[in-house]
Design a protein around this motif. Structure first.
Motif, PDB file in Angstrom:
ATOM      1  N   ASP A  97       0.848  -1.325   0.188  1.00  0.00           N
ATOM      2  CA  ASP A  97      -0.017  -0.064  -0.009  1.00  0.00           C
ATOM      3  C   ASP A  97       0.947   1.261  -0.037  1.00  0.00           C
ATOM      4  O   ASP A  97       2.022   1.279   0.391  1.00  0.00           O
ATOM      5  N   VAL A  98       0.448   2.448  -0.455  1.00  0.00           N
ATOM      6  CA  VAL A  98       1.005   3.734  -0.572  1.00  0.00           C
ATOM      7  C   VAL A  98      -0.076   4.738  -0.160  1.00  0.00           C
ATOM      8  O   VAL A  98      -1.163   4.518  -0.642  1.00  0.00           O
ATOM      9  N   GLU A  99       0.235   5.715   0.693  1.00  0.00           N
ATOM     10  CA  GLU A  99      -0.462   6.761   0.909  1.00  0.00           C
ATOM     11  C   GLU A  99       0.112   7.917   0.954  1.00  0.00           C
ATOM     12  O   GLU A  99       1.513   7.903   1.336  1.00  0.00           O
ATOM     13  N   VAL A 100      -0.363   9.047   0.702  1.00  0.00           N
ATOM     14  CA  VAL A 100       0.244  10.609   0.823  1.00  0.00           C
ATOM     15  C   VAL A 100       0.149  10.763   2.270  1.00  0.00           C
ATOM     16  O   VAL A 100      -0.709  10.913   2.758  1.00  0.00           O
ATOM     17  N   GLN A 101       1.611  11.024   2.964  1.00  0.00           N
ATOM     18  CA  GLN A 101       1.580  11.534   4.227  1.00  0.00           C
ATOM     19  C   GLN A 101       1.674  13.040   4.457  1.00  0.00           C
ATOM     20  O   GLN A 101       0.992  13.502   5.473  1.00  0.00           O
ATOM     21  N   ALA A 102       2.172  13.719   3.593  1.00  0.00           N
ATOM     22  CA  ALA A 102       2.252  15.126   3.601  1.00  0.00           C
ATOM     23  C   ALA A 102       2.762  15.783   2.271  1.00  0.00           C
ATOM     24  O   ALA A 102       3.441  15.010   1.740  1.00  0.00           O
ATOM     25  N   GLY A 103       2.399  16.844   2.058  1.00  0.00           N
ATOM     26  CA  GLY A 103       2.621  17.542   0.853  1.00  0.00           C
ATOM     27  C   GLY A 103       1.857  17.342  -0.262  1.00  0.00           C
ATOM     28  O   GLY A 103       0.649  16.973   0.034  1.00  0.00           O
ATOM     29  N   PRO A 104       2.068  17.990  -1.154  1.00  0.00           N
ATOM     30  CA  PRO A 104       3.221  18.717  -1.655  1.00  0.00           C
ATOM     31  C   PRO A 104       3.086  19.996  -1.156  1.00  0.00           C
ATOM     32  O   PRO A 104       2.305  20.761  -1.033  1.00  0.00           O
ATOM     33  N   ILE A 105       4.580  20.612  -0.518  1.00  0.00           N
ATOM     34  CA  ILE A 105       4.586  22.028   0.032  1.00  0.00           C
ATOM     35  C   ILE A 105       5.962  22.583  -0.777  1.00  0.00           C
ATOM     36  O   ILE A 105       6.742  21.735  -1.167  1.00  0.00           O
ATOM     37  N   THR A 106       5.992  23.920  -0.511  1.00  0.00           N
ATOM     38  CA  THR A 106       7.014  24.520  -1.094  1.00  0.00           C
ATOM     39  C   THR A 106       8.044  25.023   0.031  1.00  0.00           C
ATOM     40  O   THR A 106       7.649  25.552   0.936  1.00  0.00           O
ATOM     41  N   THR A 107       9.280  24.454  -0.247  1.00  0.00           N
ATOM     42  CA  THR A 107      10.331  24.706   1.020  1.00  0.00           C
ATOM     43  C   THR A 107      11.438  25.315   0.345  1.00  0.00           C
ATOM     44  O   THR A 107      11.605  25.434  -0.965  1.00  0.00           O
ATOM     45  N   HIS A 108      12.449  25.395   1.258  1.00  0.00           N
ATOM     46  CA  HIS A 108      13.927  26.299   0.674  1.00  0.00           C
ATOM     47  C   HIS A 108      15.087  25.157   1.126  1.00  0.00           C
ATOM     48  O   HIS A 108      14.983  24.846   2.378  1.00  0.00           O
ATOM     49  N   ASP A 109      16.096  24.998   0.155  1.00  0.00           N
ATOM     50  CA  ASP A 109      17.117  24.283   0.510  1.00  0.00           C
ATOM     51  C   ASP A 109      18.299  25.242   0.674  1.00  0.00           C
ATOM     52  O   ASP A 109      18.597  25.934  -0.152  1.00  0.00           O
ATOM     53  N   THR A 110      18.629  25.220   2.096  1.00  0.00           N
ATOM     54  CA  THR A 110      19.457  26.298   2.385  1.00  0.00           C
ATOM     55  C   THR A 110      20.949  25.951   1.673  1.00  0.00           C
ATOM     56  O   THR A 110      21.661  26.872   1.614  1.00  0.00           O
ATOM     57  N   THR A 114      18.058  27.237  -2.828  1.00  0.00           N
ATOM     58  CA  THR A 114      16.879  27.409  -3.902  1.00  0.00           C
ATOM     59  C   THR A 114      15.670  26.727  -3.226  1.00  0.00           C
ATOM     60  O   THR A 114      15.796  26.110  -2.370  1.00  0.00           O
ATOM     61  N   ASP A 115      14.631  26.969  -3.871  1.00  0.00           N
ATOM     62  CA  ASP A 115      13.396  26.434  -3.353  1.00  0.00           C
ATOM     63  C   ASP A 115      13.111  25.180  -4.258  1.00  0.00           C
ATOM     64  O   ASP A 115      13.510  25.034  -5.231  1.00  0.00           O
ATOM     65  N   TYR A 116      12.133  24.319  -3.463  1.00  0.00           N
ATOM     66  CA  TYR A 116      11.623  22.997  -4.196  1.00  0.00           C
ATOM     67  C   TYR A 116      10.423  22.713  -3.714  1.00  0.00           C
ATOM     68  O   TYR A 116      10.019  23.265  -2.700  1.00  0.00           O
ATOM     69  N   VAL A 117       9.746  21.770  -4.281  1.00  0.00           N
ATOM     70  CA  VAL A 117       8.505  21.104  -3.914  1.00  0.00           C
ATOM     71  C   VAL A 117       8.901  19.865  -3.047  1.00  0.00           C
ATOM     72  O   VAL A 117       9.611  19.078  -3.636  1.00  0.00           O
ATOM     73  N   TYR A 118       8.176  19.553  -1.830  1.00  0.00           N
ATOM     74  CA  TYR A 118       8.585  18.530  -0.992  1.00  0.00           C
ATOM     75  C   TYR A 118       7.359  17.757  -0.305  1.00  0.00           C
ATOM     76  O   TYR A 118       6.312  18.310  -0.115  1.00  0.00           O
ATOM     77  N   GLY A 119       7.379  16.443  -0.335  1.00  0.00           N
ATOM     78  CA  GLY A 119       6.187  15.904   0.519  1.00  0.00           C
ATOM     79  C   GLY A 119       6.741  14.305   0.844  1.00  0.00           C
ATOM     80  O   GLY A 119       7.815  13.975   0.364  1.00  0.00           O
ATOM     81  N   SER A 120       5.890  13.582   1.344  1.00  0.00           N
ATOM     82  CA  SER A 120       6.273  12.415   1.854  1.00  0.00           C
ATOM     83  C   SER A 120       5.220  11.413   1.404  1.00  0.00           C
ATOM     84  O   SER A 120       3.836  11.727   1.703  1.00  0.00           O
ATOM     85  N   LEU A 121       5.429  10.145   1.425  1.00  0.00           N
ATOM     86  CA  LEU A 121       4.510   9.064   1.053  1.00  0.00           C
ATOM     87  C   LEU A 121       4.732   8.025   2.273  1.00  0.00           C
ATOM     88  O   LEU A 121       5.952   7.789   2.642  1.00  0.00           O
ATOM     89  N   MET A 122       3.692   7.433   2.944  1.00  0.00           N
ATOM     90  CA  MET A 122       3.897   6.242   3.830  1.00  0.00           C
ATOM     91  C   MET A 122       3.697   4.849   2.745  1.00  0.00           C
ATOM     92  O   MET A 122       2.686   4.977   2.272  1.00  0.00           O
ATOM     93  N   LEU A 123       4.843   4.071   2.839  1.00  0.00           N
ATOM     94  CA  LEU A 123       4.552   2.790   2.135  1.00  0.00           C
ATOM     95  C   LEU A 123       4.204   1.604   2.903  1.00  0.00           C
ATOM     96  O   LEU A 123       5.309   1.520   4.078  1.00  0.00           O
TER      97      LEU A 123
END
Length: 128
Positions: A97-110, A114-123
């Motif tokens: 199974d796979v489900e979206v845990q969080a995101g997508p959100i825009t955040t910054h890589d210090t 640069t900015d990027y789009v981030y999120g996580s999945l629960m497998l």
């Protein structure tokens, strides 16, 4: 009974599913190179049942324009395409199974500034 610390590694299935839908995007568990790329991290988790194990997959979608700013629409599209591919593959071994845990959100890589789009999945994967 001694519990196993790690089940079947799902990284090959993950990469196959993502490379199939994003063939022109560098994808990897080590930071890929290029203006467009998808960086993945995978962390083993608990055993919800004796035969399955949870994993957290984070996906960071980078799409930098020549002016060094985030192409938000492209990065978000990459992230959503990757998430949908894994949701579609949620019943292919070793995935259960796979489900979206969080995101997508825009955040910054210090580190890369640069900015990027981030999120996580629960497998949920086969344990052995």
């Amino acid at each position: 009974m001694t519990p196993r610390l790690l089940g079947i590694d799902p990284s090959a299935r993950i990469l196959a599913a993502l490379r199939n839908v994003l063939p022109d995007v560098p994808i990897g568990f080590d930071m890929p190179t290029g203006a467009r790329r998808l960086f993945l991290t995978l962390a083993a988790g608990a055993y919800p049942t004796p035969v399955t194990q949870r994993w957290t997959l984070t996906m960071s979608a980078y799409s930098t324009t020549p002016a060094s700013i985030l192409d938000h629409a492209d990065a978000q599209s990459m992230w959503l395409t990757a998430a949908r591919a894994l949701l579609a593959a949620r019943r292919r071994h070793p995935l259960c199974d796979v489900e979206v845990q969080a995101g997508p959100i825009t955040t910054h890589d210090t580190t890369l500034d640069t900015d990027y789009v981030y999120g996580s999945l629960m497998l949920t994967c086969v344990a052995q």
